[in-house]
Design a protein around this motif. Structure first.
Motif, short mmCIF file in Angstrom:
data_model
loop_
_atom_site.label_atom_id
_atom_site.label_comp_id
_atom_site.label_asym_id
_atom_site.label_seq_id
_atom_site.Cartn_x
_atom_site.Cartn_y
_atom_site.Cartn_z
N ASP A 1 -1.85 8.12 2.10
CA ASP A 1 -2.76 7.76 1.02
C ASP A 1 -2.23 6.56 0.24
OD1 ASP A 1 -4.34 9.81 1.87
OD2 ASP A 1 -4.13 11.05 0.08
N LEU A 2 -0.91 6.47 0.08
CA LEU A 2 -0.33 5.27 -0.50
C LEU A 2 -0.62 4.06 0.38
CD1 LEU A 2 3.09 6.75 -1.66
CD2 LEU A 2 1.40 5.69 -3.18
N ASP A 3 -0.45 4.23 1.68
CA ASP A 3 -0.70 3.15 2.64
C ASP A 3 -2.16 2.70 2.56
OD1 ASP A 3 -0.28 1.37 4.71
OD2 ASP A 3 -0.38 2.88 6.28
N ASP A 4 -3.09 3.65 2.64
CA ASP A 4 -4.51 3.30 2.59
C ASP A 4 -4.92 2.74 1.23
OD1 ASP A 4 -4.89 4.00 5.21
OD2 ASP A 4 -5.96 5.88 4.80
N LYS B 1 -3.84 -0.82 1.27
CA LYS B 1 -4.68 -1.54 2.24
C LYS B 1 -6.07 -1.80 1.67
CE LYS B 1 -4.43 0.35 6.20
NZ LYS B 1 -4.69 1.29 7.31
N SER B 2 -6.59 -0.87 0.89
CA SER B 2 -7.92 -1.00 0.31
C SER B 2 -7.98 -1.99 -0.84
CB SER B 2 -8.43 0.36 -0.19
OG SER B 2 -7.70 0.75 -1.36
N GLY B 3 -6.82 -2.32 -1.41
CA GLY B 3 -6.78 -3.18 -2.58
C GLY B 3 -6.88 -2.43 -3.90
N LEU B 4 -7.02 -1.10 -3.85
CA LEU B 4 -7.10 -0.32 -5.08
C LEU B 4 -5.72 -0.12 -5.71
CD1 LEU B 4 -9.74 2.42 -4.15
CD2 LEU B 4 -10.08 0.09 -5.00
N LEU B 5 -4.68 -0.22 -4.91
CA LEU B 5 -3.30 -0.17 -5.39
C LEU B 5 -2.59 -1.44 -4.93
CD1 LEU B 5 -2.23 3.48 -4.37
CD2 LEU B 5 -3.06 2.72 -6.61
N THR B 6 -1.57 -1.85 -5.68
CA THR B 6 -0.71 -2.93 -5.25
C THR B 6 0.72 -2.42 -5.17
OG1 THR B 6 -0.13 -3.72 -7.48
CG2 THR B 6 -2.19 -4.55 -6.51
N LEU B 7 1.55 -3.13 -4.47
CA LEU B 7 2.97 -2.74 -4.39
C LEU B 7 3.61 -2.69 -5.77
CD1 LEU B 7 4.08 -4.72 -1.20
CD2 LEU B 7 3.75 -2.25 -1.40
N ARG C 1 4.73 -3.00 3.58
CA ARG C 1 4.06 -1.73 3.28
C ARG C 1 4.45 -0.65 4.29
NH1 ARG C 1 -1.17 -3.03 4.29
NH2 ARG C 1 -1.42 -1.68 6.10
N HIS C 2 4.42 -1.01 5.56
CA HIS C 2 4.77 -0.03 6.59
C HIS C 2 6.23 0.42 6.46
CE1 HIS C 2 0.92 -0.47 8.34
NE2 HIS C 2 1.13 -1.64 8.93
N GLU C 3 7.11 -0.51 6.16
CA GLU C 3 8.52 -0.15 5.99
C GLU C 3 8.70 0.79 4.81
OE1 GLU C 3 12.61 -0.01 6.75
OE2 GLU C 3 11.00 -0.87 7.98
N MET C 4 7.98 0.53 3.73
CA MET C 4 8.05 1.39 2.55
C MET C 4 7.56 2.79 2.88
SD MET C 4 5.87 1.15 -0.99
CE MET C 4 4.40 1.72 -0.11
N VAL C 5 6.40 2.91 3.53
CA VAL C 5 5.82 4.23 3.84
C VAL C 5 6.74 4.99 4.79
CG1 VAL C 5 3.90 5.39 4.99
CG2 VAL C 5 3.45 3.52 3.39
N ARG C 6 7.30 4.29 5.77
CA ARG C 6 8.22 4.94 6.70
C ARG C 6 9.40 5.56 5.95
NH1 ARG C 6 12.69 3.61 9.83
NH2 ARG C 6 12.89 1.53 8.91
N ASN D 1 -4.41 7.02 -10.16
CA ASN D 1 -4.60 5.62 -9.79
C ASN D 1 -5.41 5.38 -8.53
OD1 ASN D 1 -2.68 4.04 -11.76
ND2 ASN D 1 -1.55 5.86 -11.11
N LEU D 2 -5.54 6.40 -7.68
CA LEU D 2 -6.32 6.23 -6.44
C LEU D 2 -7.51 7.18 -6.41
CD1 LEU D 2 -6.67 4.88 -3.70
CD2 LEU D 2 -5.16 6.62 -2.72
N TYR D 3 -7.26 8.49 -6.41
CA TYR D 3 -8.35 9.44 -6.27
C TYR D 3 -9.34 9.34 -7.42
CZ TYR D 3 -4.73 11.51 -3.25
OH TYR D 3 -3.74 11.71 -2.33
N ARG D 4 -8.87 8.92 -8.62
CA ARG D 4 -9.76 8.79 -9.78
C ARG D 4 -10.02 7.33 -10.12
NH1 ARG D 4 -6.61 13.63 -12.86
NH2 ARG D 4 -7.64 15.37 -11.81
#
Length: 410
Positions: A201-204, A207-213, A269-274, A331-334
């Motif tokens: 969900d952090l990754d998506d 990717k969606s632009g709703l969150l930033t690093l 992003r992928h390295e962070m999620v991993r 920050n994402l679901y709401r």
């Protein structure tokens, strides 16, 4: 290979509700896993929402890809403890079979609509899916899974304290011992669920632009993973990138473009999620090992009758995990864009339920006959709930248009 004394044991299995000859080539748990994979409910997960509704993009997670990620994490953890990987995988793959279209928004709407008629819960619906709604075999309804897989499916989040309606009636005939914990394998699947959805969900969300690093710099565990990913990235030599190697054969110098910048961000992003997934899994393995040493279980029943879950995060990681969840909710679901889709999704499900519940004659063949033969209004409403829960996102939207838009053929 199963080596732990506390693992579920095929030789001690309580079997299936309907007797069947044993498979000559597969264990009972392998057979359960295969039946789940070949079920219609599992295929429909491909077009059911995780966070982002199906038409919002091809590369966001769905319930199907989520279930596959959960199964991978759970199976790896099971191998670490010498537990049975196959039943762990079967439970992980089946755990979301009861989800409605549109994710938790759809479930919330259906649960509210079903309150007068026994309620709705996706865990109970998953059990209903594999025991009643799947109709693939001549001899019985459902998939006729083993007792151990059914137990793990309905109790993977812990003992079930509130038992009513259909679940009460089912367990009166087929006792799944809802008051105890489930096996270690089912508990591993439950924690793998948390780990998988936090990571993806952090990754998506990014990717969606709703969150930033940069939104993540104060989130526990996540911030550490991001910091380490950035450190590694800064220590590497520049990576010249052109779109699919364009220009390399002509000797042209690589060019910097928005595509190359995006690719670098994707790698980060992928390295962070991993690293997030690795940190969460490592903590579960360490803490669960401590719990096993303390309990010293000699059978799967020792796990079931423990005073608390055996598979767990450490207290510190449990708190961090809760903070990750709170961050995602806030920050994402709401997020206002997600809330708009949630609002529309709830409206679609509620209107479908009201229309079909008050006029069951509008149900398609098969479902209409079930509603006609239901014993009472609660039974008819349950048929409508089953029909809605079976829908994919796009089918629910199409059915809503068929029932509400005069320009769309019925």
């Amino acid at each position: 290979m199963v080596t732990a004394p506390f693992a579920v044991n095929a030789h001690a299995s309580r079997g299936r509700l309907y007797d069947e000859p044993a498979s000559p080539t597969r264990s009972p748990w392998q057979r359960d896993r295969d039946r789940v994979i070949h079920s219609s409910g599992f295929r429909r997960l491909q077009y059911k929402t995780q966070v982002f509704i199906n038409h919002e993009g091809d590369f966001f997670r769905t319930r199907l890809t989520h279930s596959l990620e959960v199964a991978q994490i759970a199976r790896s953890m099971a191998r670490h403890f010498g537990a049975d990987e196959d039943i762990t995988e079967a439970i992980a793959l089946a755990h979301d079979l009861g989800h409605t279209p549109f994710g938790h928004a759809g479930e919330d709407a259906l649960s509210l609509a079903m309150e007068p008629w026994g309620g709705f819960d996706h865990n109970t619906q998953a059990l209903r899916q594999v025991t009643v709604l799947e109709q693939r075999y001549l001899q019985f309804d459902g998939l006729n899974l083993t007792w151990e897989t059914l137990e793990g499916l309905v109790k993977h989040n812990g003992p079930v304290s509130h038992v009513s309606g259909w679940l009460r009636d089912y367990t009166a005939a087929h006792d799944l011992e809802l008051h105890t914990f489930a096996s270690l394998e089912a508990q591993l699947a439950a924690l793998a669920d948390d780990i998988a959805y936090h990571g993806h969900d952090l990754d998506d969300g990014i990717k969606s632009g709703l969150l930033t690093l940069d939104d993540l710099v104060d989130v526990p565990v996540v911030s550490d993973a991001l910091r380490e990913a950035r450190r590694i990235a800064s220590s590497l030599p520049p990576r010249p990138v052109t779109a699919f190697g364009a220009g390399s054969r002509t000797g042209d110098a690589p060019t910097t473009s928005s595509a190359s910048i995006a690719t670098q961000d994707q790698r980060l992003r992928h390295e962070m999620v991993r690293r997030i997934v690795h940190a969460l899994v490592s903590d579960v393995l360490t803490q669960t090992r401590k719990n096993l040493v303390e309990l010293a279980p000699q059978s799967a029943n020792d796990i079931r009758h423990a005073a608390r879950p055996v598979v767990s995060f450490s207290p510190a990681m449990g708190e961090a995990n809760a903070q990750i969840r709170s961050f995602l909710f806030a920050n994402l679901y709401r997020h206002w864009k997600v809330k708009r889709m949630t609002h529309k999704a709830k409206h679609v499900v509620a209107e479908l339920f009201d229309t079909l519940g008050s006029s069951p004659g509008l149900l398609p063949d098969g479902w209409r006959e079930q509603a006609d033969t239901a014993a009472d209004e609660a039974g008819r409403r349950r048929v409508v709930a089953d029909y809605l829960a079976s829908m994919t996102d796009r089918f629910a939207m199409e059915e809503h248009r068929r029932l509400t838009d005069l320009s769309v053929p019925g």
